[in-house]
Scaffold this motif. Structure first.
Motif, PDB file in Angstrom:
ATOM      1  N   GLN A 175      32.781  31.943  54.320  1.00 56.85           N
ATOM      2  CA  GLN A 175      34.241  32.066  54.246  1.00 56.85           C
ATOM      3  C   GLN A 175      34.730  31.885  52.811  1.00 56.85           C
ATOM      4  OE1 GLN A 175      36.399  29.708  57.104  1.00 56.85           O
ATOM      5  NE2 GLN A 175      38.263  29.716  55.886  1.00 56.85           N
ATOM      6  N   ASN A 176      34.148  30.935  52.124  1.00 56.59           N
ATOM      7  CA  ASN A 176      34.498  30.691  50.730  1.00 56.59           C
ATOM      8  C   ASN A 176      34.148  31.894  49.866  1.00 56.59           C
ATOM      9  OD1 ASN A 176      35.296  29.427  48.398  1.00 56.59           O
ATOM     10  ND2 ASN A 176      33.681  27.900  48.380  1.00 56.59           N
TER      11      ASN A 176
ATOM     12  N   MET B 243      33.769  35.047  50.777  1.00 55.60           N
ATOM     13  CA  MET B 243      34.634  36.182  51.091  1.00 55.60           C
ATOM     14  C   MET B 243      36.029  36.011  50.482  1.00 55.60           C
ATOM     15  SD  MET B 243      33.561  36.856  55.075  1.00 55.60           S
ATOM     16  CE  MET B 243      34.757  38.185  55.274  1.00 55.60           C
ATOM     17  N   THR B 244      36.451  34.764  50.343  1.00 56.96           N
ATOM     18  CA  THR B 244      37.759  34.495  49.741  1.00 56.96           C
ATOM     19  C   THR B 244      37.787  34.900  48.273  1.00 56.96           C
ATOM     20  OG1 THR B 244      38.209  32.676  51.272  1.00 56.96           O
ATOM     21  CG2 THR B 244      39.457  32.699  49.213  1.00 56.96           C
ATOM     22  N   ILE B 245      36.696  34.612  47.573  1.00 53.66           N
ATOM     23  CA  ILE B 245      36.668  34.928  46.139  1.00 53.66           C
ATOM     24  C   ILE B 245      36.160  36.341  45.867  1.00 53.66           C
ATOM     25  CG2 ILE B 245      36.487  32.521  45.424  1.00 53.66           C
ATOM     26  CD1 ILE B 245      33.519  32.864  45.107  1.00 53.66           C
ATOM     27  N   ASP B 246      35.451  36.943  46.835  1.00 51.86           N
ATOM     28  CA  ASP B 246      34.979  38.326  46.695  1.00 51.86           C
ATOM     29  C   ASP B 246      36.070  39.264  47.206  1.00 51.86           C
ATOM     30  OD1 ASP B 246      33.482  40.639  46.398  1.00 51.86           O
ATOM     31  OD2 ASP B 246      32.412  40.355  48.297  1.00 51.86           O
ATOM     32  N   GLN B 247      37.171  39.305  46.504  1.00 52.05           N
ATOM     33  CA  GLN B 247      38.342  40.033  46.981  1.00 52.05           C
ATOM     34  C   GLN B 247      38.155  41.548  46.990  1.00 52.05           C
ATOM     35  OE1 GLN B 247      41.757  38.653  44.781  1.00 52.05           O
ATOM     36  NE2 GLN B 247      41.670  36.604  45.676  1.00 52.05           N
TER      37      GLN B 247
ATOM     38  N   ARG C 107      35.407  42.970  47.816  1.00 51.10           N
ATOM     39  CA  ARG C 107      34.358  43.212  48.804  1.00 51.10           C
ATOM     40  C   ARG C 107      33.158  43.950  48.205  1.00 51.10           C
ATOM     41  NH1 ARG C 107      36.917  39.827  50.544  1.00 51.10           N
ATOM     42  NH2 ARG C 107      37.906  39.591  52.596  1.00 51.10           N
TER      43      ARG C 107
ATOM     44  N   GLU D 110      34.368  33.397  38.980  1.00 52.03           N
ATOM     45  CA  GLU D 110      34.658  33.226  40.397  1.00 52.03           C
ATOM     46  C   GLU D 110      33.727  32.183  41.016  1.00 52.03           C
ATOM     47  OE1 GLU D 110      36.316  37.617  41.665  1.00 52.03           O
ATOM     48  OE2 GLU D 110      34.164  37.381  41.287  1.00 52.03           O
TER      49      GLU D 110
ATOM     50  N   ALA E 245      34.752  28.775  42.918  1.00 47.94           N
ATOM     51  CA  ALA E 245      34.232  28.376  44.223  1.00 47.94           C
ATOM     52  C   ALA E 245      33.646  26.972  44.177  1.00 47.94           C
ATOM     53  CB  ALA E 245      33.168  29.368  44.679  1.00 47.94           C
TER      54      ALA E 245
ATOM     55  N   ILE F  42      36.424  24.539  44.254  1.00 47.73           N
ATOM     56  CA  ILE F  42      37.015  24.444  45.584  1.00 47.73           C
ATOM     57  C   ILE F  42      36.198  23.496  46.465  1.00 47.73           C
ATOM     58  CG2 ILE F  42      37.424  25.730  47.733  1.00 47.73           C
ATOM     59  CD1 ILE F  42      38.191  28.127  46.027  1.00 47.73           C
TER      60      ILE F  42
END
Length: 214
Positions: free
Chosen positions: A123-124, A126-130, A132, A140, A144, A147
């Motif tokens: 989930q983390n 995917m949040t930073i891999d905007q 995709r 990034e 992470a 975070i």
């Protein structure tokens, strides 16, 4: 003291993730901030837990999986999504992170614990891999790590990026490997910091155990 990776955010896996319960309090809490799961038993069924089928499909008669079996299990589960399957080396260090009895294998309780961690890390990521792209850049990755609650020096962050990046990009498999080692080494250090001051004295054997086994 509040240890890096043991505070808020993804470091303690405090969010509700697929296949896990919300953390409780008490003696059964694992390092990382979430509670344990029912012990492995022969009469445990898929009706009791969705993860059971993934695990028992590859586990041996001893109810445990080695690195190759874990790799097969995670690939079949599809937890990596559109990202590349986990490498054998990443599976080895996943087992080492939770291998408290030093058998080189993982039981069902540990598998459940790993599943919760992987979902949080995914989930983390995917949040930073905007975009995709399936990769993240060095800044990034630094974001992470922050975070997750770690406060690392720029020099340490640079060393981590160099270790886990390929042509300046970090793939999901390498990202997870990085997360595993950060958590495992933090846990190793934390257990030896009896006064919770962020400072320990390590003998040579302890140093090798912490850096070579994981």
């Amino acid at each position: 003291m509040a240890y890096p990776g043991y505070g808020g955010g993804f470091g303690n896996f405090s969010g509700q993730m697929p296949g896990m319960q919300m953390p409780g309090t008490g003696p059964n809490m694992f390092p990382g901030g979430y509670s344990g799961y029912p012990a492995y038993s022969d009469n445990y069924s898929s009706a009791d837990d969705a993860m059971w089928n993934y695990f028992t499909a590859v586990a041996g008669q001893d109810g445990e999986v080695d690195a190759e079996e874990l790799q097969k299990c995670l690939t079949q589960s599809g937890i990596s999504g559109t990202y590349s399957p986990f490498s054998l080396e990443t599976c080895r260090i996943m087992i080492a992170m939770l291998d408290r009895d030093y058998t080189g294998k993982m039981g069902f309780n540990e598998f459940k614990e790993l599943w919760a961690a992987l979902n949080a890390w995914k989930q983390n990521f995917m949040t930073i891999d905007q975009d995709r792209s399936g990769t993240v850049e060095h800044h990034e990755l630094s974001q992470a790590i922050a975070i997750m609650g770690y406060r690392l020096s720029p020099q340490t962050l640079t060393a981590i990026v160099r270790r886990y990046s390929k042509n300046g990009r970090i793939f999901f498999d390498d990202y997870v490997a990085c997360c595993v080692k950060l958590r495992a080494l933090t846990d190793f250090f934390r257990r030896r910091d009896h006064l919770q001051q962020g400072c320990v004295n390590l003998i040579y054997d302890d140093f090798l155990q912490g850096t070579m086994v994981i």
